[in-house]
Motif scaffolding. Structure first.
Motif, PDB file in Angstrom:
ATOM      1  N   SER A   1       0.822  -1.210   0.000  1.00  0.00           N
ATOM      2  CA  SER A   1       0.000   0.000   0.000  1.00  0.00           C
ATOM      3  C   SER A   1       0.855   1.258   0.000  1.00  0.00           C
ATOM      4  O   SER A   1       0.482   2.282  -0.592  1.00  0.00           O
ATOM      5  CB  SER A   1      -0.934  -0.007   1.216  1.00  0.00           C
TER       6      SER A   1
ATOM      7  N   GLU B   1       2.332   1.615  -3.544  1.00  0.00           N
ATOM      8  CA  GLU B   1       1.280   2.048  -4.467  1.00  0.00           C
ATOM      9  C   GLU B   1       0.931   3.521  -4.264  1.00  0.00           C
ATOM     10  O   GLU B   1       0.664   4.249  -5.227  1.00  0.00           O
ATOM     11  CB  GLU B   1       0.044   1.172  -4.249  1.00  0.00           C
TER      12      GLU B   1
ATOM     13  N   ARG C   1       3.080   7.501  -5.828  1.00  0.00           N
ATOM     14  CA  ARG C   1       2.830   7.440  -7.272  1.00  0.00           C
ATOM     15  C   ARG C   1       3.900   8.113  -8.120  1.00  0.00           C
ATOM     16  O   ARG C   1       4.137   7.724  -9.259  1.00  0.00           O
ATOM     17  CB  ARG C   1       1.471   8.087  -7.583  1.00  0.00           C
TER      18      ARG C   1
ATOM     19  N   LYS D   1       8.976   5.515  -8.051  1.00  0.00           N
ATOM     20  CA  LYS D   1       8.855   4.099  -7.695  1.00  0.00           C
ATOM     21  C   LYS D   1       9.697   3.811  -6.460  1.00  0.00           C
ATOM     22  O   LYS D   1      10.891   4.107  -6.417  1.00  0.00           O
ATOM     23  CB  LYS D   1       9.304   3.202  -8.846  1.00  0.00           C
TER      24      LYS D   1
END
Length: 571
Positions: free
Chosen positions: A553, A556, A559, A562
């Motif tokens: 989570s 993700e 954004r 990476k």
């Protein structure tokens, strides 16, 4: 009539016109509370620091009856006895809720600390007050970052208050995180109150030095670790408790180790305990006290519930030898989740099984006295090391000697308060029955004592680890023997001292008190120790488990950049 109506209408219109010009109905607050003025006075900053204490207590003790014990489950110390077969690949994964809940908790601590530090310059505080609050905030920030780096390695290093969403976090090298924690702790050690001046439960200069020694060890700075630990050990206000003390010091059986964990005995000012460095405070049924007697799910440290066995379900030839729940040495309202590994309950005590007081039955219960008058064994000892024939446990499974069953295994009494639970938890405290007077309500299951986050015995073991890193085994053995002599254990020789020996001594001294996962991950020994010493998990252990997975989570959510996953886990 028309003239009257016209007059009334004119008056109404005039009134409306006048009232539209008046502003007496407009809101004009004399004061208001917002993010721009929330940090102004000493009271404001104290409230924020108090929240930091609450966040730490929640993470390590009170969030529920499962999450705090992630620091013990799956280690060399204990296992989850209610699980038939573990599934470590699923439990230690980027999407698992088992470990992922800890990451945001630590960053909440970081965020609160950063906010305090960032708001100090514009506050109304004096220069001395600003320094004092900066020291407190930097201690907690270091405490959180040390935990994050031990468990996850490289982690985002955020040192300023975040006021808008950030989606471009990068992972700072573990060594960089250690360096920041060290700088924060050095500042804290210089500016926090002395241990003598600090209130019970409050962080002090010696709490910072203790933690500094630990982080220096993690960073391989062994001489600095010795220096920081020595600042604690050599302070005249500190000392191992070597004689019986505090409340219940005349109770038998008992000893000084037992006294360390009795209700009311943990604090310096409250009990004269010179060993406690940082003691987490619990006050039953007080607002903010963290120890509700309303139930183990209502905000309490549930170590009794989790660690003590479910003796209710034990049978000998079909008859239960125990009434349950009774607040005696049968374990209160234990339900048997966290059982000791064979290494913990047997192996580490082999050389001193009968003389090490930490292994005495009142400290580590292996022999239970049957308390059910309906049992033929009433008043007799039932030993986990020599169970009677015809003994069955949970679901009627046969129980054999030295093999934990959820209904019957050794447990440490520091998890409970034998014969001394809060009075409100007894069903009938005025009973003349010597057993039923200690019968507990269904809401029992908490451990109603203050808890050691740091105590001096651990500082000695940290310094021993540092001396070992300096190849000074003699000095390391001397520090270990300070702890062992208090417990009447045989002396360690310099040739005995290895990292594994120190880790075993930590088990003997700290047991279920230690946040074991932090120690094993700090040393990169999680995989090694569990694979060798805990057969319940050993076959499923993998080397990459030495670092926890970054929660998916969090990856993700980041954004814009990476965020790489730790090696070995799905990317």
């Amino acid at each position: 009539m028309k003239i009257v109506h016209k007059s009334l209408l004119a008056l109404m219109l005039l009134s409306g016109a006048v009232s539209c010009k008046k502003d007496f109905l407009n809101e004009n607050p004399q004061s208001f509370f917002s993010t721009s003025n929330a940090f102004s006075t000493v009271a404001d900053f104290n409230a924020s620091v108090n929240n930091l204490y609450a966040l730490v207590r929640n993470e390590f003790y009170t969030v529920n009856d499962y999450q705090p014990f992630h620091y013990l489950y799956r280690t060399d110390v204990a296992f989850e006895i209610t699980v038939t077969t573990p599934n470590l690949d699923a439990e230690i994964s980027p999407t698992s809720s088992v470990f992922n809940s800890h990451w945001p908790n630590f960053y909440k601590i970081v965020s609160e600390a950063n906010t305090i530090i960032g708001r100090l310059p514009a506050s109304q505080l004096t220069a001395a007050e600003k320094t004092a609050f900066e020291a407190k905030a930097k201690f907690f920030r270091a405490f959180a970052y040390r935990s994050l780096a031990y468990l996850w390695g490289d982690v985002p290093l955020v040192l300023e208050e975040v006021k808008t969403e950030k989606t471009d976090l990068t992972r700072a090298p573990r060594k960089t995180v250690y360096a920041q924690a060290i700088e924060d702790l050095k500042f804290a050690a210089q500016n926090l109150p002395t241990v003598a001046a600090a209130a019970d439960g409050e962080i002090s200069n010696l709490a910072a030095q203790h933690l500094l020694s630990e982080v220096y060890l993690a960073d391989g700075q062994y001489q600095n670790a010795v220096t920081a630990a020595s600042a604690v050990i050599d302070d005249p206000n500190m000392g191992l408790m070597t004689a019986r003390f505090g409340k219940r010091s005349t109770v038998t059986p008992g000893d000084v180790y037992w006294d360390l964990f009795q209700t009311g005995n943990q604090n310096r000012k409250g009990a004269g305990n010179k060993e406690g460095i940082w003691v987490i405070q619990f006050e039953p049924d007080a607002i903010g006290g963290g120890a509700s007697t309303a139930g183990a799910q209502s905000g309490v440290y549930a170590l009794e519930r989790v660690h003590a066995p479910l003796v209710r379900d034990l049978r000998v030839n079909g008859v239960t030898p125990f009434q349950w729940p009774i607040g005696d040495y049968t374990g209160g309202r234990g339900v048997g989740f966290l059982a000791p590994s064979l290494h913990f309950m047997n192996t580490v005590y082999q050389s001193d099984f009968n003389n090490d007081i930490r292994n005495a039955n009142h400290n580590f219960v292996r022999e239970f006295v049957a308390n059910n008058p309906a049992s033929p064994l009433y008043g007799k000892v039932i030993s986990t090391r020599n169970v009677p024939a015809g003994t069955t446990g949970v679901n009627g499974a046969a129980v054999t000697s030295n093999k934990p069953d959820r209904a019957f295994y050794p447990y440490q009494t520091k998890a409970t308060t034998p014969y001394n639970h809060p009075a409100v938890l007894y069903v009938n405290p005025g009973s003349s029955d010597p057993i039923l007077k200690y019968q507990l309500k269904g809401s029992a299951g908490g451990t109603y004592t203050d808890q050691y986050m740091f105590r001096l015995a651990e500082t000695y073991l940290l310094r021993a680890e540092a001396y070992l890193g300096l190849n000074n085994n003699t000095a390391a053995a001397n520090d270990i023997n300070k702890v062992r002599s208090r417990s009447n254990a045989s002396a360690a020789a310099p040739g005995d001292v290895t990292l594994d020996y120190i880790l075993d001594e930590r088990i003997r001294e700290l047991g279920v008190e230690e946040k074991r996962m932090l120690t094993l991950c700090r040393l990169g020994k999680f995989y090694d120790r569990v694979s060798r010493l805990n057969p319940f998990y050993g076959p499923q252990m993998k080397p990459h488990f030495n670092l926890w997975p970054i929660p998916f989570s969090e990856i993700e959510r980041n954004r814009s950049v990476k965020m790489p996953q730790n090696p070995g886990y799905p990317q």
